[in-house]
Design a protein around this motif. Structure first.
Motif, PDB file in Angstrom:
ATOM      1  N   LEU A 101       0.886  -1.164   0.000  1.00  0.00           N
ATOM      2  CA  LEU A 101       0.000   0.000   0.000  1.00  0.00           C
ATOM      3  C   LEU A 101       0.919   1.207   0.000  1.00  0.00           C
ATOM      4  CD1 LEU A 101      -2.707   1.529   0.359  1.00  0.00           C
ATOM      5  CD2 LEU A 101      -2.300   1.355   2.838  1.00  0.00           C
ATOM      6  N   ALA A 102       0.768   2.092  -0.977  1.00  0.00           N
ATOM      7  CA  ALA A 102       1.619   3.274  -1.097  1.00  0.00           C
ATOM      8  C   ALA A 102       0.759   4.517  -0.945  1.00  0.00           C
ATOM      9  CB  ALA A 102       2.326   3.279  -2.441  1.00  0.00           C
ATOM     10  N   VAL A 103       0.876   5.174   0.201  1.00  0.00           N
ATOM     11  CA  VAL A 103       0.087   6.375   0.478  1.00  0.00           C
ATOM     12  C   VAL A 103       0.858   7.587  -0.029  1.00  0.00           C
ATOM     13  CG1 VAL A 103      -1.069   7.752   2.247  1.00  0.00           C
ATOM     14  CG2 VAL A 103      -0.968   5.252   2.479  1.00  0.00           C
ATOM     15  N   ALA A 104       0.265   8.292  -0.980  1.00  0.00           N
ATOM     16  CA  ALA A 104       0.905   9.454  -1.603  1.00  0.00           C
ATOM     17  C   ALA A 104       0.652  10.693  -0.743  1.00  0.00           C
ATOM     18  CB  ALA A 104       0.397   9.651  -3.019  1.00  0.00           C
ATOM     19  N   GLY A 105       1.463  10.823   0.279  1.00  0.00           N
ATOM     20  CA  GLY A 105       1.371  11.934   1.216  1.00  0.00           C
ATOM     21  C   GLY A 105       1.609  11.437   2.628  1.00  0.00           C
ATOM     22  N   VAL A 106       2.794  11.706   3.174  1.00  0.00           N
ATOM     23  CA  VAL A 106       3.123  11.209   4.515  1.00  0.00           C
ATOM     24  C   VAL A 106       2.228  11.847   5.576  1.00  0.00           C
ATOM     25  CG1 VAL A 106       4.999  12.858   5.001  1.00  0.00           C
ATOM     26  CG2 VAL A 106       5.042  10.581   6.041  1.00  0.00           C
ATOM     27  N   THR A 107       1.803  13.078   5.371  1.00  0.00           N
ATOM     28  CA  THR A 107       0.908  13.728   6.327  1.00  0.00           C
ATOM     29  C   THR A 107      -0.433  13.008   6.366  1.00  0.00           C
ATOM     30  OG1 THR A 107       2.029  15.826   5.953  1.00  0.00           O
ATOM     31  CG2 THR A 107      -0.136  15.937   6.983  1.00  0.00           C
ATOM     32  N   PRO A 115       6.052  10.804  -1.060  1.00  0.00           N
ATOM     33  CA  PRO A 115       5.801  12.241  -1.098  1.00  0.00           C
ATOM     34  C   PRO A 115       4.520  12.531  -1.878  1.00  0.00           C
ATOM     35  CG  PRO A 115       7.750  11.684  -2.401  1.00  0.00           C
ATOM     36  CD  PRO A 115       7.293  10.434  -1.740  1.00  0.00           C
ATOM     37  N   ASN A 116       3.802  13.528  -1.439  1.00  0.00           N
ATOM     38  CA  ASN A 116       2.578  13.950  -2.116  1.00  0.00           C
ATOM     39  C   ASN A 116       2.950  14.550  -3.468  1.00  0.00           C
ATOM     40  OD1 ASN A 116       0.273  15.319  -2.965  1.00  0.00           O
ATOM     41  ND2 ASN A 116      -0.324  15.861  -0.900  1.00  0.00           N
ATOM     42  N   GLU A 163      12.794   9.189  -7.816  1.00  0.00           N
ATOM     43  CA  GLU A 163      13.734   8.313  -7.100  1.00  0.00           C
ATOM     44  C   GLU A 163      13.032   7.557  -5.988  1.00  0.00           C
ATOM     45  OE1 GLU A 163      17.046  10.613  -5.697  1.00  0.00           O
ATOM     46  OE2 GLU A 163      17.589  11.262  -7.722  1.00  0.00           O
ATOM     47  N   GLU A 164      12.207   8.252  -5.206  1.00  0.00           N
ATOM     48  CA  GLU A 164      11.506   7.592  -4.089  1.00  0.00           C
ATOM     49  C   GLU A 164      10.489   6.586  -4.605  1.00  0.00           C
ATOM     50  OE1 GLU A 164      10.857   6.388  -0.334  1.00  0.00           O
ATOM     51  OE2 GLU A 164      12.427   7.778  -0.974  1.00  0.00           O
ATOM     52  N   TYR A 165       9.732   6.948  -5.609  1.00  0.00           N
ATOM     53  CA  TYR A 165       8.771   6.015  -6.194  1.00  0.00           C
ATOM     54  C   TYR A 165       9.522   4.825  -6.803  1.00  0.00           C
ATOM     55  CZ  TYR A 165       4.635   9.108  -5.778  1.00  0.00           C
ATOM     56  OH  TYR A 165       3.593   9.868  -5.300  1.00  0.00           O
ATOM     57  N   GLY A 166      10.708   5.088  -7.362  1.00  0.00           N
ATOM     58  CA  GLY A 166      11.527   4.016  -7.919  1.00  0.00           C
ATOM     59  C   GLY A 166      12.001   3.035  -6.858  1.00  0.00           C
ATOM     60  N   ARG A 167      12.295   3.535  -5.664  1.00  0.00           N
ATOM     61  CA  ARG A 167      12.655   2.639  -4.554  1.00  0.00           C
ATOM     62  C   ARG A 167      11.496   1.692  -4.244  1.00  0.00           C
ATOM     63  NH1 ARG A 167      13.563   5.676   0.459  1.00  0.00           N
ATOM     64  NH2 ARG A 167      14.059   3.634   1.292  1.00  0.00           N
ATOM     65  N   LEU A 168      10.286   2.228  -4.222  1.00  0.00           N
ATOM     66  CA  LEU A 168       9.102   1.396  -3.999  1.00  0.00           C
ATOM     67  C   LEU A 168       8.953   0.384  -5.131  1.00  0.00           C
ATOM     68  CD1 LEU A 168       6.366   0.515  -2.816  1.00  0.00           C
ATOM     69  CD2 LEU A 168       5.359   2.505  -3.968  1.00  0.00           C
ATOM     70  N   ARG A 169       9.128   0.828  -6.375  1.00  0.00           N
ATOM     71  CA  ARG A 169       8.994  -0.086  -7.515  1.00  0.00           C
ATOM     72  C   ARG A 169       9.971  -1.259  -7.380  1.00  0.00           C
ATOM     73  NH1 ARG A 169      11.946  -0.890 -11.459  1.00  0.00           N
ATOM     74  NH2 ARG A 169      13.008   1.103 -11.362  1.00  0.00           N
TER      75      ARG A 169
END
Length: 164
Positions: free
Chosen positions: A100-106, A135-136, A151-157
């Motif tokens: 589950l990838a939530v787009a927005g840490v807040t 990150p949002n 880069e961050e989304y790539g880490r998840l991928r």
């Protein structure tokens, strides 16, 4: 756009007014979700919001924490986030995505009561599903460039498709 057994279920905060009007996630032209998804390698080309159904072909899905549309996410109440987190957890238990990838840490913090969460993989799991706070992609989140987000989304991928 959800299905059983996805690699990643992306989760936005809530629909903006344009997304609510069109029925397409991340529909605002300034939102960077679709460009970042492509730049990070999740999709072979940049999809338009109207092509969100294509995500299923890549083992991806998309949903929201809160279903009520607003002009800005700060119009949501703490109670809406908490109830959204509860309903999201039920959905994840039913669908069993790898991540589950939530787009927005807040939004993640508010929905799951985790005030110390940072961008990246979380300790929390929902059943067997791992959780990642991203990150949002809103254009208002200016301190995250498209390149840094990719880069961050790539880490998840990399984590989501590691066993393939």
């Amino acid at each position: 756009m959800v299905a059983d057994g996805l690699h990643v279920l992306f989760c936005g905060i809530n629909p903006g007014l344009l997304s609510a009007a069109t029925g397409h996630h991340f529909a605002r032209p300034g939102n960077r979700f679709w460009p970042v998804l492509h730049a990070s390698g999740f999709t072979p080309r940049r999809l338009a919001p109207a092509e969100q159904g294509e995500l299923l072909r890549y083992g991806l899905g998309i949903t929201n924490v809160v279903s009520r549309p607003t002009a800005r996410a700060d119009e949501l109440s703490a109670r809406e986030y908490q109830e959204g987190g509860r309903l999201l957890a039920e959905k994840v238990l039913r669908l069993r995505p790898r991540w589950l990838a939530v787009a927005g840490v807040t939004a993640y913090r508010a929905a799951f009561g985790d005030k110390r969460a940072q961008i990246g993989p979380q300790e929390r799991t929902i059943g067997t599903t791992r959780v990642w706070a991203l990150p949002n992609p809103s254009g208002l989140n200016a301190h995250w460039t498209l390149e840094r987000m990719a880069e961050e989304y790539g880490r998840l991928r990399a984590a989501a498709f590691a066993d393939d």
